[in-house]
Design an enzyme around this catalytic site. Structure first.
Site, mmCIF file in Angstrom:
data_model
loop_
_atom_site.group_PDB
_atom_site.id
_atom_site.type_symbol
_atom_site.label_atom_id
_atom_site.label_comp_id
_atom_site.label_asym_id
_atom_site.label_seq_id
_atom_site.Cartn_x
_atom_site.Cartn_y
_atom_site.Cartn_z
ATOM 1 N N GLY A 1 0.813 -1.202 0.000
ATOM 2 C CA GLY A 1 0.000 0.000 0.000
ATOM 3 C C GLY A 1 0.848 1.255 0.000
ATOM 4 O O GLY A 1 2.075 1.217 -0.056
ATOM 5 N N ILE B 1 4.918 3.652 6.309
ATOM 6 C CA ILE B 1 5.211 2.313 6.825
ATOM 7 C C ILE B 1 5.489 1.324 5.696
ATOM 8 O O ILE B 1 6.540 0.654 5.698
ATOM 9 C CB ILE B 1 4.061 1.799 7.718
ATOM 10 C CG1 ILE B 1 3.874 2.713 8.935
ATOM 11 C CG2 ILE B 1 4.319 0.365 8.153
ATOM 12 C CD1 ILE B 1 5.039 2.744 9.880
ATOM 13 N N GLU C 1 -2.154 -3.403 -5.438
ATOM 14 C CA GLU C 1 -3.091 -2.349 -5.805
ATOM 15 C C GLU C 1 -2.336 -1.194 -6.473
ATOM 16 O O GLU C 1 -2.688 -0.730 -7.539
ATOM 17 C CB GLU C 1 -3.788 -1.886 -4.534
ATOM 18 C CG GLU C 1 -4.643 -0.663 -4.644
ATOM 19 C CD GLU C 1 -5.208 -0.291 -3.289
ATOM 20 O OE1 GLU C 1 -4.978 0.853 -2.858
ATOM 21 O OE2 GLU C 1 -5.874 -1.130 -2.644
ATOM 22 N N LEU D 1 -4.548 3.444 10.868
ATOM 23 C CA LEU D 1 -4.559 4.522 11.849
ATOM 24 C C LEU D 1 -4.635 4.006 13.276
ATOM 25 O O LEU D 1 -4.036 4.575 14.191
ATOM 26 C CB LEU D 1 -5.754 5.454 11.594
ATOM 27 C CG LEU D 1 -5.734 6.254 10.287
ATOM 28 C CD1 LEU D 1 -7.056 6.993 10.119
ATOM 29 C CD2 LEU D 1 -4.582 7.238 10.281
ATOM 30 N N GLY E 1 -8.350 -0.345 -0.186
ATOM 31 C CA GLY E 1 -8.069 -1.688 -0.683
ATOM 32 C C GLY E 1 -7.731 -2.704 0.370
ATOM 33 O O GLY E 1 -7.346 -3.820 0.046
#
Length: 339
Positions: A216, A220, A239, A314, A337
């Site tokens: 993603g 991080i 993705e 989060l 996603g």
């Protein structure tokens, strides 16, 4: 002049004229991120007072166009599938709408007409000899919208790569096209601090050679990626493709040869990175761009052994449940996603 070139010239127009294809009450679908067409959305913004009850829907808006205006929402209103920097404040204030969703299910919702798709505005590569354009920056849900829309308007830009995969639109499907030569918006790697680096090292140690990665966007995931360059035979079924993945390809860590599903191929649904990434995508046989219901289908991704998904969130509770949509009552992003 062949028939494809003739059709191209017949459909070529200015952005100011192309946006007149939009009718009052229309739902305009725009691709994820840098796939958004700046000339068309600028022209729509300039003419927004001429419209009424038009919605512009998108997963991740990148620029704050003039139509993103709380004073003119009765003319054009933004509908977010996922909040980003351009839309978050409007969502929290209540003048940007939000449709909760799983990114992978948006194409099916468009096909079932649960989400309208009256008009498509999208960036596209130049046309090839067969009359095809590539929506390489965002195949996502846009390909489903192209099949449903009354009007498909492409912003053709020579800086948009012609990628392989299921991301092509034929000139016969296009209602109008405009031309622009502006550089594609660049989104560099996020800044990585000591906390992100520590998390990245811990996660990187869990990833074995031969793993297939879904990566993603965010500090991080990129902190993890930057510590995988010594790995071998990694694959990509993801993705988003960004500069982090490009770094792994260039280091030799990614070659996709141990993937069970589509060996030798990276697959992604949208691109977000630098000009270097966009040049890498140009007719590269290692990469295919596909709609999000393909790339994010867990049944397909799971055909690969050692599948590892690396995403940011989060919040996380003591049961391991993640929350990425909000902090308290304040909307921040969306499910996207991850599901």
């Amino acid at each position: 002049m062949n028939s494809m070139q003739s059709m191209y010239l017949q459909k070529r127009t200015s952005a100011a004229e192309a946006v007149k294809l939009v009718r009052n009450g229309d739902f305009v679908i725009v691709p994820t991120g840098v796939g958004e067409p700046p000339s068309l959305l600028t022209a729509l913004s300039e003419q927004r007072m001429d419209f009424r009850d038009v919605k512009v829907a998108q997963i991740l808006a990148m620029r704050k166009y003039a139509y993103l205006d709380p004073e003119t929402t009765e003319h054009i209103r933004h509908v977010a599938f996922f909040y980003g920097g351009a839309t978050r404040a409007g969502g929290q204030a209540g003048w940007v709408d939000f449709i909760p969703n799983y990114f992978s299910e948006i194409p099916a919702q468009i096909e079932r007409e649960q989400i309208a798709a009256d008009v498509v505005f999208s960036m596209a590569s130049p046309m090839d000899a067969e009359g095809n354009f590539a929506l390489s920056l965002g195949a996502d849900y846009t390909m489903a919208a192209v099949a449903k829309a009354r009007a498909v308007v492409l912003e053709v830009n020579p800086n948009v790569p012609y990628a392989l995969g299921n991301c092509h639109v034929h000139i016969s499907q296009v209602t109008a096209l405009v031309e622009d030569e502006s550089p594609v918006l660049e989104v560099g790697l996020p800044k990585i601090g000591p906390v992100q680096a520590a998390i990245g090292k811990h996660v990187a140690d869990l990833i074995e050679d031969g793993s297939t990665l879904q990566i993603g966007y965010g500090g991080i995931p990129d902190a993890v990626v930057m510590q995988l360059t010594h790995k071998r035979d990694l694959g990509i079924h993801t993705e988003m493709i960004g500069d982090g993945i490009l770094t792994l390809v260039e280091s030799g860590a990614v070659n996709c040869r141990r993937k069970n599903y589509l060996p030798g191929k990276m697959v992604a649904t949208f691109a977000l990175g630098s000009q270097r990434l966009y040049r890498f995508m140009e007719r590269n046989p290692l990469l295919e761009m596909h709609p999000v219901n393909f790339t994010n289908d867990p049944a397909l991704a799971g055909l690969n052994d050692k599948l590892v998904a690396i995403n940011a969130t989060l919040q996380i509770d003591l049961l391991g449940q993640c929350g990425s949509e909000s902090l308290g009552l304040a909307p921040i992003s969306g499910t996207g996603g991850q599901s």
